[in-house]
Design a protein around this motif. Structure first.
Motif, mmCIF file in Angstrom:
data_model
loop_
_atom_site.group_PDB
_atom_site.id
_atom_site.type_symbol
_atom_site.label_atom_id
_atom_site.label_comp_id
_atom_site.label_asym_id
_atom_site.label_seq_id
_atom_site.Cartn_x
_atom_site.Cartn_y
_atom_site.Cartn_z
ATOM 1 N N ARG A 25 37.103 -114.206 55.660
ATOM 2 C CA ARG A 25 38.161 -115.079 55.794
ATOM 3 C C ARG A 25 39.438 -115.501 55.643
ATOM 4 O O ARG A 25 40.046 -115.829 56.051
ATOM 5 N N ARG A 26 40.318 -113.996 54.611
ATOM 6 C CA ARG A 26 41.475 -113.957 54.944
ATOM 7 C C ARG A 26 42.469 -113.530 55.904
ATOM 8 O O ARG A 26 43.124 -114.155 56.358
ATOM 9 N N ALA A 105 50.929 -118.583 52.552
ATOM 10 C CA ALA A 105 50.258 -117.624 52.367
ATOM 11 C C ALA A 105 49.205 -117.789 50.671
ATOM 12 O O ALA A 105 49.891 -117.335 50.373
ATOM 13 N N THR A 106 47.343 -117.574 50.570
ATOM 14 C CA THR A 106 47.550 -118.000 48.925
ATOM 15 C C THR A 106 45.750 -118.193 49.465
ATOM 16 O O THR A 106 45.415 -118.589 49.670
ATOM 17 N N HIS A 107 45.890 -116.539 49.011
ATOM 18 C CA HIS A 107 44.321 -116.372 48.960
ATOM 19 C C HIS A 107 43.759 -116.077 48.167
ATOM 20 O O HIS A 107 43.540 -114.908 47.295
ATOM 21 N N PHE A 108 42.506 -116.213 47.552
ATOM 22 C CA PHE A 108 41.729 -116.889 46.428
ATOM 23 C C PHE A 108 42.931 -116.289 45.439
ATOM 24 O O PHE A 108 43.023 -115.761 44.307
ATOM 25 N N VAL A 136 48.016 -121.216 54.875
ATOM 26 C CA VAL A 136 46.453 -120.675 55.237
ATOM 27 C C VAL A 136 46.190 -120.187 53.855
ATOM 28 O O VAL A 136 46.442 -120.095 52.408
ATOM 29 N N VAL A 137 44.761 -120.946 53.650
ATOM 30 C CA VAL A 137 43.835 -120.782 51.984
ATOM 31 C C VAL A 137 43.341 -120.013 52.690
ATOM 32 O O VAL A 137 42.568 -120.180 53.393
ATOM 33 N N VAL A 194 32.542 -119.506 50.000
ATOM 34 C CA VAL A 194 34.335 -118.588 50.622
ATOM 35 C C VAL A 194 34.485 -119.728 51.373
ATOM 36 O O VAL A 194 33.573 -120.226 52.528
ATOM 37 N N VAL A 195 35.887 -119.974 51.729
ATOM 38 C CA VAL A 195 35.877 -121.080 53.254
ATOM 39 C C VAL A 195 37.806 -120.581 53.217
ATOM 40 O O VAL A 195 38.326 -120.441 52.553
ATOM 41 N N SER A 196 37.625 -120.150 54.629
ATOM 42 C CA SER A 196 39.249 -120.327 54.826
ATOM 43 C C SER A 196 39.864 -121.479 55.332
ATOM 44 O O SER A 196 39.471 -122.848 56.012
ATOM 45 N N GLU A 197 40.972 -121.811 55.047
ATOM 46 C CA GLU A 197 41.399 -123.539 55.717
ATOM 47 C C GLU A 197 42.789 -122.482 56.176
ATOM 48 O O GLU A 197 43.397 -122.249 55.784
ATOM 49 N N LEU A 198 43.429 -124.123 56.937
ATOM 50 C CA LEU A 198 45.099 -123.738 57.606
ATOM 51 C C LEU A 198 44.806 -125.047 57.627
ATOM 52 O O LEU A 198 44.765 -125.767 57.844
#
Ligand code: SAM
Length: 204
Positions: A25-26, A105-108, A136-137, A194-198
């Motif tokens: 995801r990252r 960028a913010t991951h988890f 990006v999340v 989990v999801v990745s989003e732009l």
């Protein structure tokens, strides 16, 4: 929340518990981020995303912010100081320059905050984004009972190991929309945990 104790073990605990799901995801939107020049990377922990961002985008300069000094050391070991400024700071209170960044960028990371903190935080960070900036999340979602139980177990783990106070996931989507961001693309993992989003900063 204090991640100093778990910092060196974070990557293998994640790998043991989640396999490569979070890492995928990252990294998902990295190929779309090659035009970024000024990035704000918040709560990146041991710096695995930051290292990949710098590798895939040789022109980007980043500000890395994390509360944990051990996490910051691990991130600095991976990426060095040439293109990154490192701040050991609380993102809730750190002053950010206005309209500075074309990538956030913010991951988890959103999962560390309750709804009111997240609203204030996203509002402050939005002011630091240039018009047209991208955000990006990666984050957990709870589309099923199994996902809900998994997220509850994760909160328990972080409460015990880091003293995390937050105990439930806030939906960041309406908050980002309120602060002028539009969802460009979303890529959930299989099962939707989990999801990745732009996201892109439009005009309010
Ligand atoms: C759950 S970890 C996620 C780390 C990494 N982004 C990842 O993808 O695994 C949350 C990170 O955010 C940092 N953090 C938590 N609250 C923070 C705050 N208020 N300001 C800055 N960093 C914070 C923690 O130290 C930790 O490194």
């Amino acid at each position: 929340m204090n991640c100093d104790l778990i910092a060196p073990h974070y990557w293998w605990i994640e790998r043991l518990g989640m396999g490569r799901m979070l890492e995928r995801r990252r990294r998902w939107f990295l190929p779309e981020l090659t035009r970024a020049r000024r990035a704000l990377v918040l709560g990146d922990g041991d710096g695995r995303f930051l290292r990949e961002l710098l590798r895939q985008n040789p022109a980007v300069h980043a500000d890395y912010v994390d509360l944990s000094s051990r996490m910051l050391e691990l991130a600095r070991d991976k990426s060095g100081g040439e293109r990154v400024n490192y701040y050991r700071a609380d993102a809730r209170t750190l002053e950010f320059p206005r309209e500075e960044y074309d990538l956030i960028a913010t991951h988890f990371f959103f999962d560390c905050f309750d709804a009111s903190e997240l609203d204030t935080l996203i509002g402050r960070i939005s002011a630091a984004a240039k018009p047209g900036a991208r955000w990006v999340v990666s984050e957990f979602r709870v589309p099923s009972l199994a996902a809900r139980l998994a997220v509850r177990a994760l909160y328990l783990f972080f409460r015990i190991t880091t003293g995390l106070k937050t105990s439930r996931l806030t939906d960041h989507r309406p908050i980002l929309e309120t602060h002028g961001f539009q969802l460009e693309s979303a890529r959930p993992s299989r099962g939707g945990l989990v999801v990745s989003e732009l996201w892109e900063c439009g005009s309010l």
